[in-house]
Each structure stands twice: as structure tokens, then as C-alpha cells.
Write a protein that holds these residues in place. Structure first.
Motif, short mmCIF file in Angstrom:
data_model
loop_
_atom_site.label_atom_id
_atom_site.label_comp_id
_atom_site.label_asym_id
_atom_site.label_seq_id
_atom_site.Cartn_x
_atom_site.Cartn_y
_atom_site.Cartn_z
N ILE A 146 -2.22 43.54 32.48
CA ILE A 146 -1.04 43.57 32.62
C ILE A 146 0.15 42.14 33.20
CG2 ILE A 146 0.45 44.27 35.18
CD1 ILE A 146 -1.17 46.63 34.81
N ALA A 202 -4.74 41.41 36.92
CA ALA A 202 -4.26 42.20 36.03
C ALA A 202 -4.38 41.98 34.58
CB ALA A 202 -2.88 42.09 36.61
N ILE A 260 -3.71 47.38 41.80
CA ILE A 260 -3.77 45.78 42.80
C ILE A 260 -3.05 45.11 43.50
CG2 ILE A 260 -3.38 43.17 40.92
CD1 ILE A 260 -4.50 44.75 38.50
N SER A 276 -2.29 52.34 33.71
CA SER A 276 -1.44 50.95 34.03
C SER A 276 -0.32 50.58 34.81
CB SER A 276 -1.32 50.50 32.66
OG SER A 276 -2.26 50.07 31.33
N LEU A 292 -1.61 48.84 38.72
CA LEU A 292 -1.27 47.49 39.21
C LEU A 292 -0.27 47.70 40.66
CD1 LEU A 292 0.84 45.13 38.92
CD2 LEU A 292 2.53 46.59 38.27
#
Length: 620
Positions: A298, A293, A556, A549, A553
Motif C-alpha cells: 500500500i 503500509a 493502519i 489490503s 489500510l
């Protein structure tokens, strides 16, 4: 992801203490093996005794406190194994378990650390003193000493310390931190100001209308403090699995002891049953996901996000700067009779090129997009609160607001479009009216649709401190049907808490006024770098303010949760097979600890896959 058994107000200090226990255990094991190889006899156990008495004892005390609170996590089984090993003289096996337990919690503490709290950031942002003016003398006094009616001078670029009314000076203030409005607001005598707003280039004298403890900013701090106390507590994956696995392992160990009459069987089962896949493999997956991330801009501040985000079913968005770009854009130009739209735009841009007003950039952008020539102006003047004037090609051009003209007694046709506007006059005649809105991001509509189709969100809410017309406009543009406009920070928190009663919630915001709601949500996601307060209150921060993004996330987190679950369940399955061997007497306590380490290597290798993501992590 098991929480550390050591309860401490300083999580960083607790992490360092866990690391010191793990390091001491590793050194003790190395010394034991070395001294024993030299024929040291009982002296070889001395380092193990020391670690079991200090580090092991501290870990067990922490686990006992959890047991008193009714928390039966995965690490409780390790505590029982440590105590049993010490009682039976199996010091090496006990020290290996200390190493595994402290090492796992150290890994998790390392995964992410919070530098400071959101409350600290809020307090730091507010000035501790105010410049009070009495009888022409300026004195710095503590904020608590400012009384209603006192005159306070706010210097350029300072944060306004009180709620009040401007009595002297002309300028602008940025209130977006508090109201969500993306624009600087003109301030002149008689205009209201809010504590926490950032002053522009001119000094303003403000008469305090409320004590500091009752100011708008103080209310946000109080709401934030209450929200921190009521923040949702997430039960982590390791603890949930441990609550089931721990009593099962203890039952198997007791049965093996009862059937054989040998307490070493009890210890052997416990040692091999020590849930290292939960204590080590899951934190390894966390570190991998946090690292991935970070490489994508992030920042994951709370590892619980990795588990919780994929389970959220209600998304709550602030308007400004999240689903919009946070800056106004020209959406309509109405030219009066005798004037062409391109002519009005070119004349307006000719003045606005010299202005720092937020709408100036929108006018110039529109002129460039329409390929309109920008005139060169002479004798340009901009007085705060009065508008912009100048001469262009022999004409007197003025750009101002509807309120200013109404105060001068000039009649204008009613505005048919909501949003911001400016009025253009040429030689005293109305030439045109320009309307502006904060433009939705190009991918906002696709992203909102994607949330339901790909990430299981059942409801999406738009909650904003902005005006009803502006919020409705955006909601229709991006496909959101549930709208809450004109919301204060307290009201935003109330909305989030009401949604928390129904299910897990995600809140996405970017301003100080969003901080309490970010803390109240199951997952708070700060969008962009606008505020350190917002970043501290959130569980994760999207640094580049991109909806792409946000989607990354989601992926992820989903992947990390899947790999952590694979590692945990797979490791426990292997441990159960080893428990059967230990219960049958085929594995000694030390051999069980070694076998558990082999299992650890396998599950950690699987968990490390979280550090190597696929080439793309978004699908919209």
C-alpha cells in the motif's frame, strides 16, 4: 502533522531546504559547544548567529505569511520563541528551537513525496502528435492541427488521439480507461472510437469528428484540472491542536513576564512550550505508518490520509476492477434443442483456445471448471468484427455476436439475460448462447457489510460508467442499494462533490475515468496498478488490488492516528508541567530546551510504535 511553513511550488525542494536548515542548526550547536569548551568566548556564538539570521529568519518569514492568512498552527509558537531568543541574546536556545522546527517539517516531507501530478500523468499518456493521412501521404502533425474530417491512422498499440469513426480497418480497442467497461471492443468501419482508448493489433484509419480540445480525453483533463483546484483541504491534527495550545502558551509566558518583570521568564516558558510533540512525534508516527503500509503493498502518497480515512462516513466505489475482478466470466449457457450444454461448451472452447478475445479465457476457464473436454479445431479463422470459425470433428462451428447475425438477416430469440453474450452455430444451426458477466470478488459482499459494522460508514454508493443492468446486478450481489449507472467522469465528480457537502467521502476506483473523482473525494484510493494517472490522482494506492489490503489500510490509519494523538496530547501535558516550572523561575531558557528534548524522546518513542504493528491488521 504540521505543514511546512515554507511555501514552495516544489514540495521536494522545500523538503530539502528544511533539511539543510536542520543540518546547519545541528552543526552550529556542535561548533558552539566545541569552541566554547576551548574558551572561545563570544566567537562561540558566531555559528549560532549565522543560523538564526539565515535559517531562523527564513522560517519566521514563512510563519508570518501563515499568520497573515489567519493560520495559527503549532509551529507559530516556535517562531515566537526563535525571535524572542535572538532578541534576548539566548542564541543557543533559539538555535535548538530552529533545529526542532526544521527537523519536524523535514521528517514529514521525508514521509512521502509525490513524483509528479495527476495532470502531468494525464498529459503524458496522450500523444502529442497524430498520423494524418492526406492524398495517400502520412504526415505526423501536432494534435491541435487535426481538424474535423481529417483522416488519422492509429497504429497498433497506440493511444487514439481523437474522437472519431473508423473508416478503414478491423480490430479492437481497449476503452476501459475511459468507460469503465472491462472488455476490448471490436472496431470496424462505421464504429465510433474515443480519444484515449488503446488500439489493439491492427492499424485503423479514423475520421476525426471533434477537434482535439473538445475530445473525450480533453474533457477528462479539464475536469481533473478543475478538481485539483477544488480538492478538499484537510486541517491537520498538529495544526488543530496548535491552534488551541499556542495562545495558551503565549498567555502563560506573558503572565510569567508580567509577574516577575524578567523577560527571560517569557523565553523560558516559550522554549519549554515549543510543541515538539506536534512538530516531531507526529511525523515520526506518519513515517512508521507509511512504512508499515508499504510493506503490505500500500503506497500512501498523502500523509493526511492517515488522519482522514477513519473519519470518512460515505464510501463511493467504481464497479469494474474494484468490487469485481475486472474480467468476464461465463454465468449461463443456453443450449438449443438437439444440443447438450457440455457439447456446446466443448465446441466453443475448441475454437476459443486459438483466440485472444477477452471472452476466450472465460470460455476456457468454464470448460476446465466443468471438466469438459476441449475439442481440437482445424482451419480456424478469426476476422475482426465477424467472429471465430473453424472445423471440429467434421462440423463447421462459428462463434459470433447477436449483432453480426442480425445484420445477416438471421433471427434469434430475444436475450433474457443482461451482459455480454456470444452465439454458437454448428453447420449453420443455432447451437447455443453463452452469457458472460464481470464476476464480483469473492469477498465483496462481506467487505461492504464490514464497512458499516467495523468502520462506521453510514452509506455506500456504487458509481459506474457501465450499463444499468450490469451495475444493478453487482449492487444486488454485494449488498449496495444506492446506484449510479452510465456515469461519465464529470458526473462521477458531481456525485462526489454532492457527498462532500454532507460529510467526508472515500472514493475507490481503478481507471483513468476515475481520476477526477479520486482527486475530488476527501480520500481517493486507487485500486491496483492499471493506470499511472489514477495512482497520481489518488491519496493512496493498493498495489495488489485486494479488498483485504483496503481493510488493512483502515487499521493502519486508525492505529497511526491514535498513536499520534497519544504522543501529541501526552507531550503537551508534560510541556505544560514544564511551563509551570519555567514560569516560577526554576528553569532557564537553555535548561528548558534540554528539558523539552527529554520530553521529545519520550513522545517519539511512543510514536515509533506505529512502525511495529500487530501480527494481523484485518478483522473481516
Amino acid at each position: 502533522m504540521p505543514a511546512s511553513p515554507i511555501s514552495s511550488p516544489d514540495s521536494a525542494a522545500a523538503g530539502r531546504y528544511q533539511a539543510s536548515i536542520a543540518a546547519a542548526a545541528a552543526v552550529a550547536i556542535a561548533l558552539h559547544v566545541t569552541v566554547r569548551g576551548w574558551g572561545g568566548g563570544e566567537a562561540a556564538n558566531a555559528p549560532l548567529w549565522l543560523v538564526l539570521a539565515t535559517g531562523g529568519g527564513a522560517l519566521i518569514l514563512g510563519l508570518l505569511r501563515k499568520l497573515v492568512r489567519g493560520e495559527f498552527g503549532a509551529d507559530l509558537l516556535a517562531g515566537i520563541a526563535i525571535a524572542t531568543a535572538a532578541a534576548l541574546g539566548e542564541y543557543l536556545a533559539g538555535t535548538i528551537v530552529v533545529l526542532m522546527l526544521a527537523g519536524g517539517t523535514t521528517l514529514e516531507a521525508y514521509a512521502v513525496r509525490r513524483a509528479s501530478s495527476a495532470l502531468d500523468a494525464l498529459v503524458r499518456r496522450m500523444p502529442a502528435a497524430a498520423h494524418r493521412s492526406r492524398d495517400g501521404t502520412l504526415t505526423d502533425v501536432p494534435l491541435a492541427d487535426v481538424a474535423v474530417g481529417d483522416l488519422v491512422v492509429v497504429f497498433p498499440h497506440e493511444t487514439c488521439p481523437v474522437d472519431g469513426v473508423v473508416v478503414d480497418g478491423h480490430g479492437t480497442m481497449d476503452e476501459s480507461y475511459l468507460t469503465g467497461e472491462p472488455h476490448r471492443l471490436a472496431k470496424a468501419p462505421g464504429a465510433e472510437v474515443l480519444s484515449g482508448a488503446v488500439n489493439g493489433d491492427a492499424a485503423l484509419t479514423v475520421r476525426a469528428e471533434r477537434p482535439a480540445v473538445d475530445s473525450r480525453y480533453a474533457k477528462i483533463v479539464r475536469v481533473m484540472r478543475e478538481t485539483e483546484l477544488r480538492r478538499p483541504r484537510l486541517r491537520r491534527l498538529g495544526d488543530r491542536l496548535g491552534a488551541l495550545y499556542t495562545p495558551f502558551a503565549v498567555a502563560v509566558a506573558l503572565l510569567a513576564w508580567a509577574a516577575s518583570g524578567d523577560p527571560a521568564r517569557f523565553l523560558s516558558v516559550l522554549v519549554i512550550a515549543t510543541p515538539c510533540p506536534l512538530l516531531i512525534a507526529i511525523p515520526v508516527a506518519v513515517i512508521g505508518a507509511v512504512s508499515v503500509a508499504a510493506r503490505r503493498g500500500i503506497v500512501i502518497k498523502d500523509p493526511a490520509v492517515l488522519e482522514a480515512l477513519d473519519t470518512c462516513r460515505t464510501a463511493v466505489f467504481d464497479k469494474t476492477g474494484t468490487l469485481t475482478y475486472g474480467r468476464p466470466a461465463l454465468v449461463e449457457l443456453t443450449a438449443s434443442e438437439g444440443f447438450r450444454p457440455a457439447e456446446v461448451l466443448g465446441l466453443t472452447a475448441g475454437l476459443e483456445r486459438y483466440s485472444r478475445h477477452p471472452l476466450a479465457a472465460a470460455v476456457l476457464d468454464a470448460a476446465r471448471a466443468a471438466n469438459v473436454s476441449v475439442w481440437t479445431a482445424a482451419a480456424v479463422s478469426e476476422r475482426p468484427g465477424e467472429g471465430l470459425t473453424g472445423r471440429i470433428d467434421g462440423k463447421h462451428v462459428r462463434v459470433t455476436g447477436r449483432k453480426q447475425l442480425a445484420a445477416e438477416g438471421k433471427a434469434l430469440p430475444p436475450s433474457a439475460t443482461a451482459g455480454l453474450e456470444c452465439v454458437v452455430l454448428v453447420d449453420g444451426r443455432l447451437a447455443g448462447v453463452l452469457h458472460f458477466r464481470d464476476r464480483p470478488r469473492d469477498d465483496s459482499s462481506r467487505f461492504i457489510d464490514h464497512l458499516g459494522r467495523r468502520h462506521g460508514f453510514r452509506r455506500v454508493l456504487l458509481v459506474s460508467g457501465d450499463r444499468e443492468s450490469e451495475v444493478r446486478y453487482l449492487a444486488e450481489a454485494v449488498g449496495i442499494t444506492e446506484v449510479y449507472a452510465g456515469q461519465s467522469p464529470e458526473q462521477k465528480v458531481a456525485v462526489v462533490r454532492a457527498e462532500n457537502e454532507v460529510g467526508r467521502t472515500l472514493f475507490v476506483g481503478d481507471g483513468v475515468n476515475d481520476a477526477p473523482a479520486l482527486a475530488a473525494a476527501t480520500v481517493g484510493l486507487a485500486f491496483g496498478r492499471n493506470s499511472d494517472v489514477t495512482a497520481e490522482a489518488a491519496a493512496a494506492v493498493i498495489l495488489d488490488a485486494s479488498l483485504r489490503s483496503v481493510d488493512e489500510l483502515f487499521h493502519i490509519c486508525r492505529r497511526a492516528r491514535r498513536l499520534a494523538l497519544q504522543s501529541a496530547v501526552g507531550g503537551i501535558a508534560l510541556s505544560v508541567a514544564g511551563m509551570a516550572l519555567a514560569a516560577g523561575g526554576w528553569v532557564t531558557p537553555v535548561a528548558g530546551a534540554v528539558l523539552q528534548e527529554v520530553i521529545d524522546v519520550l513522545v517519539v518513542l511512543n510514536a515509533l510504535r506505529a512502525s511495529f504493528p500487530p501480527r494481523t491488521l484485518t478483522d473481516y
